[in-house]
Design a protein around this motif. Structure first.
Motif, PDB file in Angstrom:
ATOM      1  N   ILE A   1      57.097  59.398  70.609  1.00 46.48           N
ATOM      2  CA  ILE A   1      56.702  58.009  70.385  1.00 46.48           C
ATOM      3  C   ILE A   1      55.205  57.952  70.110  1.00 46.48           C
ATOM      4  O   ILE A   1      54.395  58.475  70.895  1.00 46.48           O
ATOM      5  CB  ILE A   1      57.063  57.135  71.604  1.00 46.48           C
ATOM      6  CG1 ILE A   1      58.573  57.152  71.834  1.00 46.48           C
ATOM      7  CG2 ILE A   1      56.576  55.706  71.399  1.00 46.48           C
ATOM      8  CD1 ILE A   1      59.018  56.370  73.042  1.00 46.48           C
ATOM      9  N   LEU A   2      54.865  57.321  69.004  1.00 51.40           N
ATOM     10  CA  LEU A   2      53.459  57.148  68.639  1.00 51.40           C
ATOM     11  C   LEU A   2      53.081  55.691  68.822  1.00 51.40           C
ATOM     12  O   LEU A   2      53.771  54.789  68.320  1.00 51.40           O
ATOM     13  CB  LEU A   2      53.227  57.576  67.184  1.00 51.40           C
ATOM     14  CG  LEU A   2      53.516  59.042  66.852  1.00 51.40           C
ATOM     15  CD1 LEU A   2      53.287  59.289  65.359  1.00 51.40           C
ATOM     16  CD2 LEU A   2      52.645  59.973  67.700  1.00 51.40           C
TER      17      LEU A   2
ATOM     18  N   GLY B   1      56.823  50.608  77.090  1.00 53.99           N
ATOM     19  CA  GLY B   1      57.955  49.740  76.795  1.00 53.99           C
ATOM     20  C   GLY B   1      58.915  50.360  75.804  1.00 53.99           C
ATOM     21  O   GLY B   1      60.146  50.263  75.956  1.00 53.99           O
ATOM     22  N   ARG B   2      58.381  51.009  74.745  1.00 54.04           N
ATOM     23  CA  ARG B   2      59.238  51.675  73.771  1.00 54.04           C
ATOM     24  C   ARG B   2      60.010  52.825  74.408  1.00 54.04           C
ATOM     25  O   ARG B   2      61.183  53.052  74.094  1.00 54.04           O
ATOM     26  CB  ARG B   2      58.385  52.187  72.608  1.00 54.04           C
ATOM     27  CG  ARG B   2      59.152  52.947  71.550  1.00 54.04           C
ATOM     28  CD  ARG B   2      60.247  52.084  70.927  1.00 54.04           C
ATOM     29  NE  ARG B   2      59.691  50.955  70.189  1.00 54.04           N
ATOM     30  CZ  ARG B   2      60.443  49.989  69.686  1.00 54.04           C
ATOM     31  NH1 ARG B   2      61.761  49.998  69.882  1.00 54.04           N
ATOM     32  NH2 ARG B   2      59.857  48.988  69.027  1.00 54.04           N
ATOM     33  N   CYS B   3      59.371  53.538  75.329  1.00 56.64           N
ATOM     34  CA  CYS B   3      60.036  54.653  76.023  1.00 56.64           C
ATOM     35  C   CYS B   3      61.210  54.143  76.856  1.00 56.64           C
ATOM     36  O   CYS B   3      62.302  54.723  76.843  1.00 56.64           O
ATOM     37  CB  CYS B   3      59.022  55.385  76.897  1.00 56.64           C
ATOM     38  SG  CYS B   3      59.703  56.774  77.833  1.00 56.64           S
TER      39      CYS B   3
ATOM     40  N   ALA C   1      65.046  46.295  78.223  1.00 58.51           N
ATOM     41  CA  ALA C   1      63.910  45.574  77.672  1.00 58.51           C
ATOM     42  C   ALA C   1      63.201  44.794  78.771  1.00 58.51           C
ATOM     43  O   ALA C   1      63.763  44.529  79.845  1.00 58.51           O
ATOM     44  CB  ALA C   1      64.363  44.626  76.562  1.00 58.51           C
ATOM     45  N   CYS C   2      61.962  44.420  78.501  1.00 58.74           N
ATOM     46  CA  CYS C   2      61.171  43.658  79.475  1.00 58.74           C
ATOM     47  C   CYS C   2      61.730  42.240  79.580  1.00 58.74           C
ATOM     48  O   CYS C   2      62.107  41.615  78.576  1.00 58.74           O
ATOM     49  CB  CYS C   2      59.707  43.627  79.048  1.00 58.74           C
ATOM     50  SG  CYS C   2      58.653  42.616  80.122  1.00 58.74           S
TER      51      CYS C   2
END
Length: 767
Positions: free
Chosen positions: A260-261, A270-272, A280-281
């Motif tokens: 993930i960049l 969050g993406r992880c 999701a949040c």
């Protein structure tokens, strides 16, 4: 005379049965329903399993028996069974060590862990402000930075990862939290140092959430050019992670770092979580909302009075230290106003409900909502009042009748007078305004059921709205109630630590050594307690010159030899010292150099009766680099004065009657060698090789003035000493000699025993 008709008889019978008619109807209805239920149960039992399954059991019983057999023998009996303990006599005795606290053994977790992300630019500014405002409200708070070899500000626990890249800092922080605290806490709150957080609201939030779910809670934000359904938690407003989510996330952190960049660490995290866990949040969960407020540039806090601001859990961004302190002051005032409003509402409810109680209005106590004053059952339980003025206190700690009011007592008196004036003015303004001229009389006492009580006689000057003044005397009563009881966090210690007993001996102590060694052997050696003994023989210079001809401690050495023969695995070393003035500090210097730095010392006296109960308390109350323990032993009175030839009382109810806790003695102490060496180094730098100063000091003075540790001084009923007249060395300092003499005098007997002895002596002289 006419006979009554049948209708009249029936009416009379119904009138007689009318009071019991509901009872009869209820019994009839109950019996009918019971019979119907029994019939239905019998039909169901016959339909489900016709016939008899076992002898003496109907069909329903056979079905229940079959169900019991299907469950297995381990589920058949639910009553607890006593499992007998048997120990193999061929195996050596091994002490079973269990955890000190039941929550550790049951696997309970602490509630909340807080991590604060900081940087080089804000470590000494915003991070320090966070530490001073909200850090003390959280049970555990750590700061994480990417700096290397950084100087940590006072009072902060900092973890430096050595890499200032934001994504790497977030990766290392999550990895560190999982490795060191993942199994100890239920919730993990991540925040930045430019965020002001209402700590009490965060703690209240986690108490209302279930720990069985994977929770990623915060201010939900959309990814740039991303899916509208996938949201991450904005790091500036803080976010909450559950323990279950952290455990699942840890195994994917390495993959997230490589695949993930992202520029922002909160987006990366969050993406992880979304990619690997599909979570999701969210901003609300189980009826609980995570409310935030975003400060506008150059915002004026005085105008931020809307409900959204006051209900915010986190406020961001906080640009400077001054703004952080202003926010803390504002939110503290808001919480205080809410607390006062709740108190008034509760007091009003108590007043309304009191009239419905059996006691009525008379059962209403003052102040409303505070426990009633303690009611003594005898004259011995009466709590006395202490008299004071603005300058003096007439109940002094040292027993003197009058002493100057200073320190905490002076601040307490000043604060209570100011509170009294504030309460008077708030009640009578704007008609009257009071100002203090003088405190005429002041009384205070501590009531353990409610707190500190005060009664003040104030000379006041009352001014009206028209400017007229009048001098009057008014008596006011105030209560400083006991606040919420909190458990002070202390480092964890166990009872497995080895205790090194140190026993200094002089020639005057030879008569008591045999009893000390017998008690030591019975209570520690026979029970295999983890305790060792070192003897310190203090020779007078005259006795040291004749030690080759006559050794004054030869009898003690013979006793030690007998103990070592009886207990082959035990070695009792001794150290010989020659001195005229046996200074406790000098003697401890010699012993300290001969033991490792992690040794737990118990400095004992020859009159001490060692037991396992006290040794365990010595281990628990002494914490390395944190606390030392100076127990106050129980000193028995002179039996010749207490019993006067009668048999000594053996009941436990007379235990405290036959002695007292000797607060003048500091001979016993529990401390670690490392703590003593640190304090002793500071003392050596202060006195600059002035050895005569050491003769006027005890180990207690060394820790009190040169350690900075907690000094725990408490009565110890497990440390009992038989009566003995101590030998006070006149070559010691005046204070130590005076303290020794007071210990001897107060250890003779109680006042009642001394009065009875004087009375009997006068009676004998008069006859």
């Amino acid at each position: 005379r006419a006979r009554p008709s049948p209708a009249m008889r029936l009416a009379a019978l119904l009138a007689a049965l009318r009071p019991v008619l509901p009872l009869l109807l209820g019994l009839s209805l109950g019996c009918s329903l019971s019979l119907l239920r029994a019939a239905w149960g019998r039909v169901d039992g016959q339909g489900g399993c016709p016939g008899a399954g076992r002898e003496g059991l109907p069909g329903g019983g056979a079905r229940l028996a079959a169900e019991r057999e299907a469950l297995g023998p381990e589920r058949e009996e639910f009553r607890p069974r006593i499992v007998p303990y048997t120990r193999d006599p061929s195996k050596p005795h091994r002490k079973v060590l269990r955890t000190r606290y039941i929550q550790t053994e049951l696997g309970f977790h602490e509630r909340l862990f807080v991590a604060v992300l900081t940087s080089k630019a804000t470590l000494n500014t915003l991070a320090v402000a966070v530490n001073k405002t909200v850090a003390h409200h959280f049970p555990r708070l750590l700061y994480f930075t990417g700096l290397r070899s950084v100087k940590v500000p006072h009072g902060m626990v900092l973890v430096a990862h050595g890499d200032e890249r934001p994504i790497w800092l977030m990766y290392e922080t999550m990895h560190y939290i999982h490795q060191h605290f993942g199994s100890d806490y239920d919730w993990f709150y991540i925040m930045q140092d430019d965020t002001y957080t209402q700590a009490e609201q965060v703690k209240a939030l986690v108490t209302h959430l279930s720990i069985n779910q994977d929770v990623y809670l915060g201010r939900a934000e959309e990814f740039i050019a991303g899916d509208e359904q996938a949201r991450y938690c904005h790091g500036g407003f803080g976010y909450l992670l559950s323990r279950s989510l952290l455990l699942k996330l840890h195994q994917h952190l390495d993959s997230c770092r490589n695949e993930i960049l992202s520029v922002r660490p909160d987006e990366w995290l969050g993406r992880c979580i979304i990619d690997f866990l599909g979570i999701a949040c969210i901003s609300q969960l189980q009826g609980q909302h995570y409310r935030t407020y975003e400060l506008a540039p150059n915002a004026k806090l005085e105008k931020e009075d809307e409900e959204e601001f006051q209900a915010a859990v986190a406020v961001h961004p906080v640009s400077d230290v001054t703004l952080m302190y202003r926010l803390h002051k504002l939110f503290s005032r808001i919480q205080l106003d809410r607390a006062y409003q709740e108190i008034q509402e509760l007091q009003m409810q108590i007043r309304n409900l009191t009239s419905l109680t059996p006691a009525g209005e008379a059962g209403l106590t003052w102040p409303v909502g505070i426990n009633a004053p303690f009611l003594p059952k005898s004259r011995f339980e009466v709590i006395s009042w202490d008299y004071f003025t603005e300058q003096h206190l007439f109940s002094c700690p040292d027993g003197s009748p009058k002493c100057e009011l200073s320190g905490a007592s002076k601040a307490d008196v000043s604060d209570i007078i100011e509170s009294a004036l504030e309460q008077l003015n708030s009640r009578y303004q704007p008609l009257l305004r009071f100002s203090k001229r003088q405190l005429l009389n002041g009384y205070r006492r501590f009531d353990p059921t409610r707190g500190m009580e005060y009664t003040l006689d104030l000379l006041l000057e009352a001014a009206t709205q028209k400017g007229h003044t009048h001098v009057l005397v008014k008596r006011v009563s105030l209560v400083r109630p006991l606040s919420k009881v909190e458990i002070i966090p202390m480092p964890y210690v166990t009872e497995a630590t080895r205790v090194q007993l140190v026993l200094p001996l002089t020639v005057q102590d030879l008569d008591f050594v045999a009893n000390f060694l017998d008690m030591f052997a019975m209570n520690t050696l026979d029970t295999h307690d983890n305790a060792l003994l070192t003897l310190l023989f203090i020779y007078h210079p005259y006795d040291a010159q004749r030690v080759s001809q006559v050794d004054v401690f030869a009898g003690v050495k013979a006793m030690v030899g007998e103990l070592e023969k009886r207990y082959a695995e035990v070695k009792i070393p001794w150290i010989s010292v020659k001195t005229e003035v046996p200074s406790q500090v000098k003697l401890m210097d010699i012993v300290s150099k001969k033991h490792p730095v992690d040794t737990l010392f118990f400095l004992a006296s020859v009159w001490t009766e060692i037991n396992m109960e006290f040794l365990n308390r010595c281990r628990m109350n002494t914490i390395s680099n944190w606390q030392v323990f100076f127990p106050v032993h129980f000193q028995e009175f002179n039996p010749a004065l207490v019993y006067r030839g009668e048999q000594a009382a053996s009941s436990s109810t007379d235990f405290l009657r036959d002695g007292h806790f000797d607060r003048h003695s500091f001979a016993e102490a529990c401390f670690y060698n490392s703590d003593y060496m640190t304090a002793r180094t500071k003392l050596a730098a202060d006195i600059l090789d002035q050895d005569e100063v050491l003769e006027s000091m005890e180990v207690f003075d060394v820790f009190l003035h040169y350690s900075g540790l907690h000094l725990f001084r408490a009565v110890e009923p497990g440390l009992v000493q038989k009566y003995a007249l101590r030998s006070c060395n006149p070559r010691l300092s005046e204070e130590l000699y005076h303290r020794c003499m007071l210990s001897n005098l107060e250890g003779l007997a109680s006042r009642s025993h001394l009065a009875m002895a004087l009375f009997e002596q006068e009676q004998a002289n008069s006859t």
